[in-house]
Design a protein around this motif. Structure first.
Motif, PDB file in Angstrom:
ATOM      1  N   PHE A 368      -1.492  -9.587   8.166  1.00  0.00           N
ATOM      2  CA  PHE A 368      -0.210  -9.919   8.260  1.00  0.00           C
ATOM      3  C   PHE A 368       1.116 -10.776   7.505  1.00  0.00           C
ATOM      4  N   THR A 370       2.996 -10.753   5.335  1.00  0.00           N
ATOM      5  CA  THR A 370       3.179 -10.657   3.480  1.00  0.00           C
ATOM      6  C   THR A 370       3.590 -11.112   2.644  1.00  0.00           C
ATOM      7  N   ILE A 416       2.666  -7.350  -1.620  1.00  0.00           N
ATOM      8  CA  ILE A 416       2.807  -6.463  -1.077  1.00  0.00           C
ATOM      9  C   ILE A 416       3.853  -6.095  -0.726  1.00  0.00           C
ATOM     10  N   TYR A 421       7.059  -0.242   6.410  1.00  0.00           N
ATOM     11  CA  TYR A 421       6.142  -0.566   7.040  1.00  0.00           C
ATOM     12  C   TYR A 421       7.727  -2.092   6.712  1.00  0.00           C
ATOM     13  N   GLN A 428       2.417  -6.040  14.624  1.00  0.00           N
ATOM     14  CA  GLN A 428       2.854  -7.634  14.038  1.00  0.00           C
ATOM     15  C   GLN A 428       1.520  -8.914  15.247  1.00  0.00           C
ATOM     16  N   HIS A 584      -1.757  -1.543   5.463  1.00  0.00           N
ATOM     17  CA  HIS A 584      -1.008  -2.090   4.512  1.00  0.00           C
ATOM     18  C   HIS A 584      -0.677  -1.364   2.441  1.00  0.00           C
ATOM     19  N   ASP A 585      -2.340  -0.457   2.804  1.00  0.00           N
ATOM     20  CA  ASP A 585      -1.694  -0.052   1.173  1.00  0.00           C
ATOM     21  C   ASP A 585      -0.985   1.280   1.731  1.00  0.00           C
TER      22      ASP A 585
END
Ligand code: ADP
Ligand code: MG
Length: 615
Positions: A368, A370, A416, A421, A428, A584-585
């Protein structure tokens, strides 16, 4: 009131007829080749330029025409092949409607030279848009040569409708094959833009098939032979293990004419039932011979759709003879569809002692985070084999790095970022994801429960990745230590060269593209070596099919094809790390909500929804 009906002038009538007979350059090729065969030729040359848009020329050594016949051949309903309606029930020739040359001459510049055996000199006619420009005496070999130039020069709308030269060439090759396959005793040549594409000497039917589709074809063929009162069947079917996803190599011929028949196709598929994977199609080259009285060819101007008197019986006979052949040549043993090459012991390990698996965990890894700019894409979609057997080899990676490229790691520089998101704030605190039925990935977001359709989500992620590689920045390919040799048919090769640039952008590299055996020297890192052949096969098939959908660009078609092939399928296990990476992607995508097929990739079940359910 004055009468208002008038007869259309010939050139207008011809243009209208042309609309039915000539859809594209390939239709001209079909008509000219058929005329050459009807003229009893033993050698036929087809010469095309720019996908037939600039030139289609057919040169034959058949009977030729007299001066008058040459002139008359361009009139509508002018034919030497039938003289009364009764003849329609005993057709031995390919043509009989007498409208092909008239139609072609109405929409192109036609140049014909022809000479009969018993005449010293031949005749040379030029026609442009139905109007005879000149007719002269000429010294020319026995036989006929017809050049059709600037097709649709006087119908710009039709000309604009034509596809790229490569696509038109593919249609031409299809027609060329259809004629060449029924006349193995006639030699055929095909030249495209000055270079020879096919040189087919007179040969047996089996050899002709190999000459067209490559030598590898020969060992795949199983003969079919059946003689009954209703129909005589001869030809070949391809062994079940060579069934393809593409519908390319399926040919029915009825009384020496290529025909399309979904109904009879079904009979073959039914005979192969249980022997081939779903969604693959068996190859076949089947020649049916029926009494000309029991078949109606004249139901469509292009004569590829026909009507048989007794289709049901034909279906039954066809199915049983194909089954019989499959059994007789004992090509029917069980194929194990469940066999997964992932489960095979890699060659190098076969004789090695088992090593205890060592599980490595990166304790500091936080999916997580980022702010981490570099992420290892390779890990993200590491599939676990269905039965978890791969863990046997854990800790052995590195001994043989080229074993499985899907585990190759590429450094991705992209940070990312995703508004969605961030907005949704995927749990998280917990970072928990889990799977449902090996089909959905479930996680929590602020507003509720996030349920992601794994396959669709992965397709979206891969689609955007490949699309950007094709159109914006080149992707990284993985060089193969030992180039893989793949056999392509000439049509497949034509498609590969057509989409070559895009394939190179996503990481493929090829050598010897002009030859039957093409060398694949590099592939996108996500494709494992054992899958290269299948992926290319599917890609070509999808691309061919995709042309029906005109709204998609080449790049989109390809990106979609690759994504579809490489996305994780339902039922495949996905470890936790990969589940999170997928989440995520997906939300880093431009269009995370929909799969490339425009289906929903995820849904959020809100607290309210849950409350309602629990009332
Ligand atoms: P169809 O083939 O239906 O008779 P076409 O318009 O294709 O009609 O051809 C008209 C006539 O021209 C044919 O019937 C044939 O007599 C003659 N013809 C056409 N092409 C050739 C050729 N390559 N060699 C000899 N004769 C030909
Ligand atoms: Mg004809």
């Amino acid at each position: 009131m004055a009468d208002i009906i008038k007869l259309l002038p010939d050139h207008v009538a011809n243009q209208i007829a042309a609309g039915e007979v000539v859809q594209r350059p390939a239709s001209v090729v079909k008509e000219l080749l058929e005329n050459a065969i009807d003229a009893g030729s033993t050698l036929v040359k087809l010469i095309v330029k720019d996908g037939g848009k600039t030139l289609i020329q057919v040169v034959d050594n058949g009977v030729g025409m007299s001066e008058t016949d040459a002139r008359l051949s361009f009139e509508r309903h002018a034919t030497s092949k039938i003289s009364d309606a009764q003849d329609l029930f005993n057709l031995k020739t390919k043509g009989f409607r007498g409208e092909a040359l008239a139609s072609i001459a109405a929409i192109a510049h036609v140049d014909m030279q022809t000479r009969k055996d018993n005449m010293e000199l031949g005749t040379h006619i030029k026609i442009e848009g139905s109007a005879v420009v000149s007719q002269e005496v000429v010294a020319t070999p026995v036989g006929t040569s017809i050049s059709v130039k600037n097709l649709f020069f006087n119908i710009p709308a039709r000309r604009n409708f034509l596809k790229s030269n490569q696509v038109e060439l593919r249609h031409i090759m299809d027609e060329f094959h259809r004629v060449a396959l029924v006349h193995p005793n006639v030699a055929f040549h095909l030249y495209n833009n000055g270079s020879e594409m096919f040189n087919l000497p007179a040969a047996s039917s089996r050899k002709r098939i190999s000459h067209i589709f490559g030598n590898k074809m020969d060992e795949r063929l199983v003969p079919v032979q059946e003689e009954t009162e209703v129909v005589n069947i001869s030809g070949f079917i391809c062994k079940p293990e060579f069934a393809k996803k593409s519908r390319g190599e399926q040919f029915f011929f009825a009384n020496n004419r290529f025909i399309k028949s979904p109904y009879l196709h079904h009979a073959i598929v039914a005979a192969f039932e249980g022997l081939i994977k779903p969604e693959t199609y068996p190859g076949y080259f089947l020649y049916l011979e029926v009494d000309p009285k029991t078949i109606d060819i004249n139901i469509h101007p292009t004569k590829t759709e026909v009507k048989f008197d007794d289709e049901h019986t034909l279906y039954a006979i066809l199915r049983s003879s194909v089954k019989h052949s499959l059994g007789q040549f004992s090509v029917a043993p069980v194929l194990d569809f469940e066999r997964d090459s992932n489960l095979d012991t890699p060659y190098d390990f076969e004789r090695k002692e088992a090593i205890l698996p060592r599980v490595t965990v990166d304790a500091s890894f936080n999916p997580f985070d980022t702010t981490v700019a570099k992420r290892k894409e390779g890990i993200s979609y590491q599939k676990q084999s269905a039965k978890g057997w791969e863990s046997m080899y854990e800790g052995l990676e590195g001994l043989n790095p080229e074993q499985d490229f899907s585990s190759f790691e590429i450094e991705s520089e992209t940070e990312i970022q995703s508004s969605l998101y961030a907005e949704e704030g995927i749990s998280q605190e917990t970072g928990i994801t889990f799977q449902l039925q090996r089909k959905y990935v479930v996680s929590t977001v602020k507003s509720g429960l996030l349920v992601i359709h794994r396959n669709r989500a992965h397709e979206r992620v891969l689609f955007e990745k490949f699309l950007s590689e094709i159109t914006v920045e080149k992707g990284l390919g993985q060089q193969l230590l030992f180039p893989l040799e793949v056999n392509f048919t000439p049509q497949e090769r034509a498609i590969v060269s057509e989409i070559q640039d895009s394939l190179i952008n996503v990481g493929f590299q090829f050598e010897n593209l002009e030859e039957e055996t093409v060398k694949v020297t590099a592939v996108p890192a996500l494709i494992s070596e054992s899958k290269i052949g299948t992926v290319l096969d599917h890609l070509i098939a999808d691309y061919k099919e995709g042309f029906r959908d005109k709204s998609l660009s080449q790049a989109e078609l390809l990106a979609h094809g690759l994504a579809k092939n490489l996305a994780i399928k339902s039922g495949e296990a996905l470890d936790n790390e990969s589940q999170m990476a997928l989440v995520h992607d997906l939300f880093a995508c431009k269009e995370p909500t929909l799969s490339p097929n425009l289906k929903k990739t995820y849904t959020i079940i809100s607290e309210g929804d849950l409350d309602k359910k629990l009332l």
